[in-house]
Design a protein around this motif. Structure first.
Motif, PDB file in Angstrom:
ATOM      1  N   HIS A 124       0.834  -1.210   0.000  1.00  0.00           N
ATOM      2  CA  HIS A 124       0.000   0.000   0.000  1.00  0.00           C
ATOM      3  C   HIS A 124       0.868   1.259   0.000  1.00  0.00           C
ATOM      4  CE1 HIS A 124      -4.169  -1.449   0.373  1.00  0.00           C
ATOM      5  NE2 HIS A 124      -3.577  -2.539   0.833  1.00  0.00           N
ATOM      6  N   PHE A 125       1.967   1.227   0.747  1.00  0.00           N
ATOM      7  CA  PHE A 125       2.895   2.357   0.748  1.00  0.00           C
ATOM      8  C   PHE A 125       3.487   2.536  -0.645  1.00  0.00           C
ATOM      9  CE2 PHE A 125       7.270   4.000   1.773  1.00  0.00           C
ATOM     10  CZ  PHE A 125       6.868   5.288   2.107  1.00  0.00           C
ATOM     11  N   ALA A 126       3.830   1.429  -1.308  1.00  0.00           N
ATOM     12  CA  ALA A 126       4.367   1.499  -2.673  1.00  0.00           C
ATOM     13  C   ALA A 126       3.355   2.128  -3.624  1.00  0.00           C
ATOM     14  CB  ALA A 126       4.750   0.098  -3.148  1.00  0.00           C
ATOM     15  N   ARG A 127       2.095   1.750  -3.455  1.00  0.00           N
ATOM     16  CA  ARG A 127       1.043   2.324  -4.305  1.00  0.00           C
ATOM     17  C   ARG A 127       0.933   3.826  -4.067  1.00  0.00           C
ATOM     18  NH1 ARG A 127      -5.426   1.397  -3.909  1.00  0.00           N
ATOM     19  NH2 ARG A 127      -5.972   2.372  -5.877  1.00  0.00           N
ATOM     20  N   TRP A 128       0.970   4.225  -2.798  1.00  0.00           N
ATOM     21  CA  TRP A 128       0.873   5.644  -2.454  1.00  0.00           C
ATOM     22  C   TRP A 128       2.049   6.416  -3.051  1.00  0.00           C
ATOM     23  CZ3 TRP A 128       4.034   8.867   0.486  1.00  0.00           C
ATOM     24  CH2 TRP A 128       3.489  10.118   0.771  1.00  0.00           C
ATOM     25  N   LEU A 129       3.262   5.863  -2.933  1.00  0.00           N
ATOM     26  CA  LEU A 129       4.434   6.519  -3.528  1.00  0.00           C
ATOM     27  C   LEU A 129       4.226   6.734  -5.019  1.00  0.00           C
ATOM     28  CD1 LEU A 129       7.412   4.616  -1.836  1.00  0.00           C
ATOM     29  CD2 LEU A 129       6.736   7.003  -1.446  1.00  0.00           C
ATOM     30  N   ASP A 130       3.713   5.722  -5.691  1.00  0.00           N
ATOM     31  CA  ASP A 130       3.474   5.809  -7.128  1.00  0.00           C
ATOM     32  C   ASP A 130       2.407   6.854  -7.450  1.00  0.00           C
ATOM     33  OD1 ASP A 130       3.874   4.841  -9.868  1.00  0.00           O
ATOM     34  OD2 ASP A 130       1.825   4.069  -9.665  1.00  0.00           O
ATOM     35  N   GLU A 131       1.302   6.833  -6.712  1.00  0.00           N
ATOM     36  CA  GLU A 131       0.221   7.790  -6.962  1.00  0.00           C
ATOM     37  C   GLU A 131       0.664   9.234  -6.721  1.00  0.00           C
ATOM     38  OE1 GLU A 131      -2.844   6.389  -4.361  1.00  0.00           O
ATOM     39  OE2 GLU A 131      -3.624   4.974  -5.843  1.00  0.00           O
ATOM     40  N   GLN A 132       1.555   9.425  -5.761  1.00  0.00           N
ATOM     41  CA  GLN A 132       2.042  10.766  -5.435  1.00  0.00           C
ATOM     42  C   GLN A 132       3.272  11.157  -6.258  1.00  0.00           C
ATOM     43  OE1 GLN A 132       0.231  12.694  -3.302  1.00  0.00           O
ATOM     44  NE2 GLN A 132      -1.140  10.922  -3.314  1.00  0.00           N
ATOM     45  N   HIS A 133       3.718  10.225  -7.094  1.00  0.00           N
ATOM     46  CA  HIS A 133       4.914  10.435  -7.921  1.00  0.00           C
ATOM     47  C   HIS A 133       6.130  10.786  -7.053  1.00  0.00           C
ATOM     48  CE1 HIS A 133       2.250  10.234 -11.342  1.00  0.00           C
ATOM     49  NE2 HIS A 133       1.501  11.165 -10.791  1.00  0.00           N
TER      50      HIS A 133
ATOM     51  N   GLY B  21       9.605   9.389  -5.547  1.00  0.00           N
ATOM     52  CA  GLY B  21      10.653   8.380  -5.615  1.00  0.00           C
ATOM     53  C   GLY B  21      11.302   8.207  -4.249  1.00  0.00           C
ATOM     54  N   LEU B  22      12.000   7.127  -4.085  1.00  0.00           N
ATOM     55  CA  LEU B  22      12.651   6.897  -2.792  1.00  0.00           C
ATOM     56  C   LEU B  22      13.638   8.002  -2.444  1.00  0.00           C
ATOM     57  CD1 LEU B  22      13.300   3.058  -2.788  1.00  0.00           C
ATOM     58  CD2 LEU B  22      11.485   4.336  -1.645  1.00  0.00           C
ATOM     59  N   SER B  23      14.288   8.550  -3.442  1.00  0.00           N
ATOM     60  CA  SER B  23      15.255   9.614  -3.174  1.00  0.00           C
ATOM     61  C   SER B  23      14.586  10.898  -2.699  1.00  0.00           C
ATOM     62  CB  SER B  23      16.101   9.896  -4.411  1.00  0.00           C
ATOM     63  OG  SER B  23      15.272  10.346  -5.467  1.00  0.00           O
ATOM     64  N   SER B  24      13.274  11.010  -2.896  1.00  0.00           N
ATOM     65  CA  SER B  24      12.542  12.202  -2.467  1.00  0.00           C
ATOM     66  C   SER B  24      12.091  12.137  -1.013  1.00  0.00           C
ATOM     67  CB  SER B  24      11.318  12.428  -3.348  1.00  0.00           C
ATOM     68  OG  SER B  24      11.698  12.615  -4.679  1.00  0.00           O
ATOM     69  N   LEU B  25      12.122  10.939  -0.456  1.00  0.00           N
ATOM     70  CA  LEU B  25      11.720  10.816   0.947  1.00  0.00           C
ATOM     71  C   LEU B  25      12.815  11.410   1.821  1.00  0.00           C
ATOM     72  CD1 LEU B  25      10.316   7.191   1.014  1.00  0.00           C
ATOM     73  CD2 LEU B  25       9.022   9.303   1.055  1.00  0.00           C
ATOM     74  N   CYS B  26      12.427  12.199   2.771  1.00  0.00           N
ATOM     75  CA  CYS B  26      13.432  12.825   3.617  1.00  0.00           C
ATOM     76  C   CYS B  26      14.040  11.802   4.583  1.00  0.00           C
ATOM     77  CB  CYS B  26      12.857  14.016   4.368  1.00  0.00           C
ATOM     78  SG  CYS B  26      11.694  13.587   5.665  1.00  0.00           S
ATOM     79  N   THR B  27      15.225  12.083   5.017  1.00  0.00           N
ATOM     80  CA  THR B  27      15.955  11.195   5.917  1.00  0.00           C
ATOM     81  C   THR B  27      15.192  10.949   7.204  1.00  0.00           C
ATOM     82  OG1 THR B  27      18.000  12.038   4.997  1.00  0.00           O
ATOM     83  CG2 THR B  27      18.170  10.854   7.070  1.00  0.00           C
ATOM     84  N   ALA B  28      14.518  11.946   7.715  1.00  0.00           N
ATOM     85  CA  ALA B  28      13.778  11.782   8.972  1.00  0.00           C
ATOM     86  C   ALA B  28      12.667  10.750   8.834  1.00  0.00           C
ATOM     87  CB  ALA B  28      13.203  13.123   9.422  1.00  0.00           C
ATOM     88  N   VAL B  29      11.916  10.808   7.737  1.00  0.00           N
ATOM     89  CA  VAL B  29      10.838   9.854   7.512  1.00  0.00           C
ATOM     90  C   VAL B  29      11.416   8.452   7.363  1.00  0.00           C
ATOM     91  CG1 VAL B  29       9.027   9.117   5.904  1.00  0.00           C
ATOM     92  CG2 VAL B  29       9.245  11.523   6.522  1.00  0.00           C
ATOM     93  N   MET B  30      12.491   8.331   6.624  1.00  0.00           N
ATOM     94  CA  MET B  30      13.108   7.020   6.444  1.00  0.00           C
ATOM     95  C   MET B  30      13.625   6.480   7.774  1.00  0.00           C
ATOM     96  SD  MET B  30      14.903   7.604   2.747  1.00  0.00           S
ATOM     97  CE  MET B  30      15.577   5.959   2.620  1.00  0.00           C
ATOM     98  N   SER B  31      14.150   7.339   8.619  1.00  0.00           N
ATOM     99  CA  SER B  31      14.633   6.917   9.923  1.00  0.00           C
ATOM    100  C   SER B  31      13.492   6.415  10.802  1.00  0.00           C
ATOM    101  CB  SER B  31      15.354   8.082  10.603  1.00  0.00           C
ATOM    102  OG  SER B  31      15.743   7.730  11.894  1.00  0.00           O
ATOM    103  N   ILE B  32      12.387   7.132  10.790  1.00  0.00           N
ATOM    104  CA  ILE B  32      11.208   6.721  11.568  1.00  0.00           C
ATOM    105  C   ILE B  32      10.705   5.371  11.068  1.00  0.00           C
ATOM    106  CG2 ILE B  32       8.769   7.232  12.023  1.00  0.00           C
ATOM    107  CD1 ILE B  32       9.613  10.232  11.964  1.00  0.00           C
ATOM    108  N   MET B  33      10.607   5.214   9.757  1.00  0.00           N
ATOM    109  CA  MET B  33      10.117   3.958   9.197  1.00  0.00           C
ATOM    110  C   MET B  33      11.056   2.794   9.547  1.00  0.00           C
ATOM    111  SD  MET B  33       7.244   4.623   7.868  1.00  0.00           S
ATOM    112  CE  MET B  33       6.905   3.126   6.977  1.00  0.00           C
ATOM    113  N   ALA B  34      12.351   3.039   9.528  1.00  0.00           N
ATOM    114  CA  ALA B  34      13.310   1.985   9.871  1.00  0.00           C
ATOM    115  C   ALA B  34      13.158   1.564  11.322  1.00  0.00           C
ATOM    116  CB  ALA B  34      14.732   2.461   9.603  1.00  0.00           C
ATOM    117  N   LYS B  35      12.974   2.539  12.210  1.00  0.00           N
ATOM    118  CA  LYS B  35      12.802   2.226  13.626  1.00  0.00           C
ATOM    119  C   LYS B  35      11.514   1.446  13.852  1.00  0.00           C
ATOM    120  CE  LYS B  35      15.389   6.124  15.404  1.00  0.00           C
ATOM    121  NZ  LYS B  35      15.317   7.427  16.055  1.00  0.00           N
ATOM    122  N   ILE B  36      10.463   1.872  13.205  1.00  0.00           N
ATOM    123  CA  ILE B  36       9.170   1.204  13.378  1.00  0.00           C
ATOM    124  C   ILE B  36       9.229  -0.209  12.831  1.00  0.00           C
ATOM    125  CG2 ILE B  36       6.769   1.191  12.592  1.00  0.00           C
ATOM    126  CD1 ILE B  36       6.889   4.274  12.794  1.00  0.00           C
ATOM    127  N   SER B  37       9.800  -0.384  11.641  1.00  0.00           N
ATOM    128  CA  SER B  37       9.804  -1.713  11.043  1.00  0.00           C
ATOM    129  C   SER B  37      10.717  -2.684  11.781  1.00  0.00           C
ATOM    130  CB  SER B  37      10.193  -1.649   9.568  1.00  0.00           C
ATOM    131  OG  SER B  37      11.532  -1.260   9.433  1.00  0.00           O
TER     132      SER B  37
END
Length: 92
Positions: free
Chosen positions: A49-58, A60-76
């Motif tokens: 579902h996250f992949a679908r949302w990324l696609d719908e919002q156009h 890319g992974l490089s556009s995600l900010c480091t803070a969001v990626m850090s939060i997602m890594a901690k949660i996962s």
């Protein structure tokens, strides 16, 4: 080992996304951490579902900010990801 089978829609979203390259490693890690088969399926569906949302919002992974990626890594990586997410968003 029993394969993780998603519904056709989420499977298509994940398979056609940039996140598909990480699917096998993600599932392997969850298995290493001894997550139940159905829990892995639910988590993988969430990634789809996250992949679908990324696609719908156009986005890319490089556009995600480091803070969001850090939060997602901690949660996962947290065994109690639902509680961790609730604490994170409630500010506790």
């Amino acid at each position: 080992m029993k394969p993780i089978i998603l519904q056709p829609g989420p499977q298509a979203w994940l398979s056609s996304s940039i996140l598909s390259a990480y699917q096998d490693r993600y599932v392997a890690r969850l298995r290493e951490d001894r997550y139940a088969h159905n829990v892995i399926r639910v988590y993988l569906a969430s990634v789809a579902h996250f992949a679908r949302w990324l696609d719908e919002q156009h986005i890319g992974l490089s556009s995600l900010c480091t803070a969001v990626m850090s939060i997602m890594a901690k949660i996962s990586s947290s065994r109690s990801s639902t509680r961790a997410l609730a604490r994170r968003w409630s500010g506790s």
